[in-house]
Design a protein around this motif. Structure first.
Motif, PDB file in Angstrom:
ATOM      1  N   PHE A 123       0.831  -1.245  -0.115  1.00 50.54           N
ATOM      2  CA  PHE A 123      -0.103  -0.150  -0.052  1.00 50.54           C
ATOM      3  C   PHE A 123       0.914   1.259  -0.043  1.00 50.54           C
ATOM      4  CE2 PHE A 123      -2.481  -3.279   2.010  1.00 50.54           C
ATOM      5  CZ  PHE A 123      -3.827  -2.962   1.393  1.00 50.54           C
ATOM      6  N   ILE A 124       0.528   2.465  -0.456  1.00 48.23           N
ATOM      7  CA  ILE A 124       0.967   3.615  -0.593  1.00 48.23           C
ATOM      8  C   ILE A 124       1.022   4.097   0.987  1.00 48.23           C
ATOM      9  CG2 ILE A 124       0.869   6.161  -1.205  1.00 48.23           C
ATOM     10  CD1 ILE A 124      -0.578   5.084  -3.648  1.00 48.23           C
ATOM     11  N   LYS A 125       2.262   4.699   1.445  1.00 46.45           N
ATOM     12  CA  LYS A 125       2.200   5.159   2.835  1.00 46.45           C
ATOM     13  C   LYS A 125       2.630   6.657   2.750  1.00 46.45           C
ATOM     14  CE  LYS A 125       3.858   0.538   4.358  1.00 46.45           C
ATOM     15  NZ  LYS A 125       5.020  -0.147   5.044  1.00 46.45           N
ATOM     16  N   ARG A 126       2.002   7.527   3.387  1.00 43.15           N
ATOM     17  CA  ARG A 126       2.246   8.881   3.577  1.00 43.15           C
ATOM     18  C   ARG A 126       2.295   9.371   4.778  1.00 43.15           C
ATOM     19  NH1 ARG A 126       3.951   7.788  -0.734  1.00 43.15           N
ATOM     20  NH2 ARG A 126       3.625   8.799  -2.733  1.00 43.15           N
ATOM     21  N   ILE A 127       3.129  10.455   5.154  1.00 42.06           N
ATOM     22  CA  ILE A 127       2.542  11.119   6.413  1.00 42.06           C
ATOM     23  C   ILE A 127       1.332  12.166   6.315  1.00 42.06           C
ATOM     24  CG2 ILE A 127       3.504  12.577   8.164  1.00 42.06           C
ATOM     25  CD1 ILE A 127       6.368  11.451   7.883  1.00 42.06           C
ATOM     26  N   ARG A 128       0.430  11.879   7.095  1.00 38.47           N
ATOM     27  CA  ARG A 128      -0.776  12.666   6.536  1.00 38.47           C
ATOM     28  C   ARG A 128      -1.256  13.181   7.912  1.00 38.47           C
ATOM     29  NH1 ARG A 128      -4.072  12.310   2.221  1.00 38.47           N
ATOM     30  NH2 ARG A 128      -3.041  11.319   0.415  1.00 38.47           N
ATOM     31  N   PHE A 129      -1.121  12.662   9.045  1.00 41.73           N
ATOM     32  CA  PHE A 129      -1.526  13.512  10.329  1.00 41.73           C
ATOM     33  C   PHE A 129      -0.195  13.559  11.124  1.00 41.73           C
ATOM     34  CE2 PHE A 129      -2.615  12.984  14.714  1.00 41.73           C
ATOM     35  CZ  PHE A 129      -3.256  14.090  14.913  1.00 41.73           C
ATOM     36  N   LYS A 131       2.118  17.084  13.749  1.00 42.64           N
ATOM     37  CA  LYS A 131       1.862  18.417  14.166  1.00 42.64           C
ATOM     38  C   LYS A 131       2.403  19.466  13.175  1.00 42.64           C
ATOM     39  CE  LYS A 131       2.995  16.795  19.112  1.00 42.64           C
ATOM     40  NZ  LYS A 131       3.923  16.756  20.150  1.00 42.64           N
ATOM     41  N   LYS A 132       1.780  20.241  13.331  1.00 42.14           N
ATOM     42  CA  LYS A 132       1.850  21.570  11.906  1.00 42.14           C
ATOM     43  C   LYS A 132       3.211  21.877  11.900  1.00 42.14           C
ATOM     44  CE  LYS A 132       0.048  25.499  12.191  1.00 42.14           C
ATOM     45  NZ  LYS A 132      -0.863  26.708  12.339  1.00 42.14           N
ATOM     46  N   ASP A 133       3.730  22.409  13.048  1.00 38.23           N
ATOM     47  CA  ASP A 133       5.049  22.966  13.038  1.00 38.23           C
ATOM     48  C   ASP A 133       6.246  22.236  12.599  1.00 38.23           C
ATOM     49  OD1 ASP A 133       3.963  25.459  13.582  1.00 38.23           O
ATOM     50  OD2 ASP A 133       4.164  25.331  15.781  1.00 38.23           O
ATOM     51  N   MET A 134       6.286  20.827  12.582  1.00 39.79           N
ATOM     52  CA  MET A 134       7.111  20.033  12.127  1.00 39.79           C
ATOM     53  C   MET A 134       7.208  19.379  10.843  1.00 39.79           C
ATOM     54  SD  MET A 134       7.522  17.501  15.789  1.00 39.79           S
ATOM     55  CE  MET A 134       7.997  18.112  17.145  1.00 39.79           C
ATOM     56  N   GLY A 135       6.220  19.908  10.022  1.00 42.85           N
ATOM     57  CA  GLY A 135       6.270  19.309   8.681  1.00 42.85           C
ATOM     58  C   GLY A 135       5.913  20.403   7.758  1.00 42.85           C
ATOM     59  N   SER A 136       6.653  20.381   6.573  1.00 44.43           N
ATOM     60  CA  SER A 136       6.229  21.416   5.282  1.00 44.43           C
ATOM     61  C   SER A 136       6.457  20.538   3.991  1.00 44.43           C
ATOM     62  CB  SER A 136       7.543  22.442   5.458  1.00 44.43           C
ATOM     63  OG  SER A 136       8.839  22.022   5.548  1.00 44.43           O
ATOM     64  N   TYR A 137       6.053  21.341   3.094  1.00 42.47           N
ATOM     65  CA  TYR A 137       6.091  20.633   1.637  1.00 42.47           C
ATOM     66  C   TYR A 137       7.238  21.415   0.813  1.00 42.47           C
ATOM     67  CZ  TYR A 137       1.271  18.783   2.759  1.00 42.47           C
ATOM     68  OH  TYR A 137       0.366  18.127   3.066  1.00 42.47           O
ATOM     69  N   PRO A 138       8.127  20.415   0.372  1.00 44.36           N
ATOM     70  CA  PRO A 138       9.122  21.153  -0.254  1.00 44.36           C
ATOM     71  C   PRO A 138       8.624  21.566  -1.666  1.00 44.36           C
ATOM     72  CG  PRO A 138       9.681  18.984  -0.033  1.00 44.36           C
ATOM     73  CD  PRO A 138       8.412  19.161   0.735  1.00 44.36           C
ATOM     74  N   VAL A 142       4.320  17.487  -8.492  1.00 46.81           N
ATOM     75  CA  VAL A 142       3.651  16.355  -8.141  1.00 46.81           C
ATOM     76  C   VAL A 142       3.956  15.324  -7.243  1.00 46.81           C
ATOM     77  CG1 VAL A 142       4.229  15.111 -10.233  1.00 46.81           C
ATOM     78  CG2 VAL A 142       1.986  14.867  -9.606  1.00 46.81           C
ATOM     79  N   HIS A 143       3.100  14.404  -6.829  1.00 40.09           N
ATOM     80  CA  HIS A 143       3.634  13.414  -5.936  1.00 40.09           C
ATOM     81  C   HIS A 143       4.303  14.375  -4.523  1.00 40.09           C
ATOM     82  CE1 HIS A 143       2.252  10.605  -8.555  1.00 40.09           C
ATOM     83  NE2 HIS A 143       3.261  10.606  -9.391  1.00 40.09           N
ATOM     84  N   GLU A 144       3.716  15.187  -4.134  1.00 34.40           N
ATOM     85  CA  GLU A 144       3.978  16.023  -3.043  1.00 34.40           C
ATOM     86  C   GLU A 144       4.036  15.198  -1.851  1.00 34.40           C
ATOM     87  OE1 GLU A 144      -0.307  15.941  -2.812  1.00 34.40           O
ATOM     88  OE2 GLU A 144       1.291  16.409  -4.497  1.00 34.40           O
ATOM     89  N   SER A 145       5.119  15.521  -0.805  1.00 28.14           N
ATOM     90  CA  SER A 145       5.029  14.986   0.435  1.00 28.14           C
ATOM     91  C   SER A 145       5.528  15.812   1.547  1.00 28.14           C
ATOM     92  CB  SER A 145       5.960  13.482   0.000  1.00 28.14           C
ATOM     93  OG  SER A 145       7.175  13.671  -0.197  1.00 28.14           O
ATOM     94  N   ILE A 146       5.499  15.489   2.648  1.00 28.38           N
ATOM     95  CA  ILE A 146       6.092  16.272   3.734  1.00 28.38           C
ATOM     96  C   ILE A 146       7.505  16.036   4.082  1.00 28.38           C
ATOM     97  CG2 ILE A 146       5.885  16.290   6.399  1.00 28.38           C
ATOM     98  CD1 ILE A 146       3.691  17.903   5.335  1.00 28.38           C
ATOM     99  N   ASN A 147       8.391  17.014   4.247  1.00 31.99           N
ATOM    100  CA  ASN A 147       9.442  16.996   4.870  1.00 31.99           C
ATOM    101  C   ASN A 147       9.438  16.947   6.410  1.00 31.99           C
ATOM    102  OD1 ASN A 147      11.158  16.449   2.777  1.00 31.99           O
ATOM    103  ND2 ASN A 147      11.690  18.691   2.705  1.00 31.99           N
ATOM    104  N   PHE A 148       9.596  16.026   7.281  1.00 33.18           N
ATOM    105  CA  PHE A 148       9.081  15.916   8.476  1.00 33.18           C
ATOM    106  C   PHE A 148      10.359  15.738   9.556  1.00 33.18           C
ATOM    107  CE2 PHE A 148       6.965  13.704  12.178  1.00 33.18           C
ATOM    108  CZ  PHE A 148       6.088  14.500  12.402  1.00 33.18           C
TER     109      PHE A 148
END
Length: 247
Positions: A123-129, A131-138, A142-148
């Protein structure tokens, strides 16, 4: 209410958006960033939240970063308009907030295809939940993911994706996303490869069908694997097209 914010970017999602909003209606805040819907999307959304914003679409990562920054809570959940939060994952989210035993959850995503969700394979796995201040989108088209930067645990339950149920929809996404990936590569001065053009398609098929065990999903697994292999080929072919036509 679950003390967390949900953020969703969308455009013309009247077919799906009620489902996802229904699944998160007991969250403290739901933020929607719309990029110009002309169907009934906004009317449906207004019955669930008053936090609706318009922003012309730039790219997926930039749009999601903007939406995330509109959230007021420490914890945030990202969903697409054609997804649905499972009740099991909702319970995991609540327990994570209470126990504070992680800063984010890497979530399993199961996609509906030709009328049912995939039961086998990876299955696809992504950090979706998180703490707001710990993650950002570089920056990524397309196929965006969180830098966490934080503690991550893996979910046992799913986000369900309804967005590629039909073959035509899947093909349209493959065509669109392959073009965006080719643009990214071209802008980074990457060059197409004859070897990749020749061998990427069969290698990608083997990886999807056998290594990721899509053969267990029967005819649907075969179709998905062929489509994904073609997607891999298209990215390289379109990069070559840019080299020839865009110089």
């Amino acid at each position: 209410m679950i003390k967390a914010s949900v953020y969703i970017i969308c455009k013309n999602e009247e077919k799906h958006i009620r489902r996802v909003l229904e699944s998160v209606k007991d969250f403290d805040q739901v933020v929607i960033v719309d990029s110009g819907s002309t169907d009934d999307t906004l009317n449906i959304a207004k019955s669930y939240t008053d936090k609706i914003y318009h922003r012309d679409f730039t790219d997926y990562a930039d749009q999601k970063e903007y939406a995330k920054n509109l959230c007021k809570n420490e914890w945030v959940l990202n969903l697409d308009a054609d997804e649905e939060l499972s009740s099991g994952l909702k319970n995991e989210i609540e327990q994570t907030i209470v126990n504070n035993d992680a800063d984010g959850i890497e979530v399993l995503i199961s996609s509906m295809y030709l009328g049912s969700f995939n039961k086998y394979g990876r299955f696809i796995k992504r950090i979706r939940f998180f703490k707001k201040d710990m993650g950002s989108y570089p920056k990524k088209l397309v196929h965006e993911s969180i830098n966490f930067n934080g503690r991550v645990k893996k979910s046992k339950n799913f986000i369900y994706d309804y967005g590629s149920n039909e073959i035509s929809t899947h093909i349209n996404k493959i065509n669109s996303y392959s073009g965006l990936r080719a643009v990214e590569k071209f802008e980074k001065n990457k060059k197409s490869s004859f070897l990749k053009l020749a061998f990427l398609l069969p290698i990608a098929f083997f990886k999807s069908y056998f290594i990721r065990r899509n053969f267990l999903n029967g005819k649907k697994g075969l179709i998905v694997s062929i489509n994904l292999a073609f997607y891999a080929f298209l990215k390289e072919a379109k990069l070559y097209e840019f080299e020839i036509l865009k110089k």
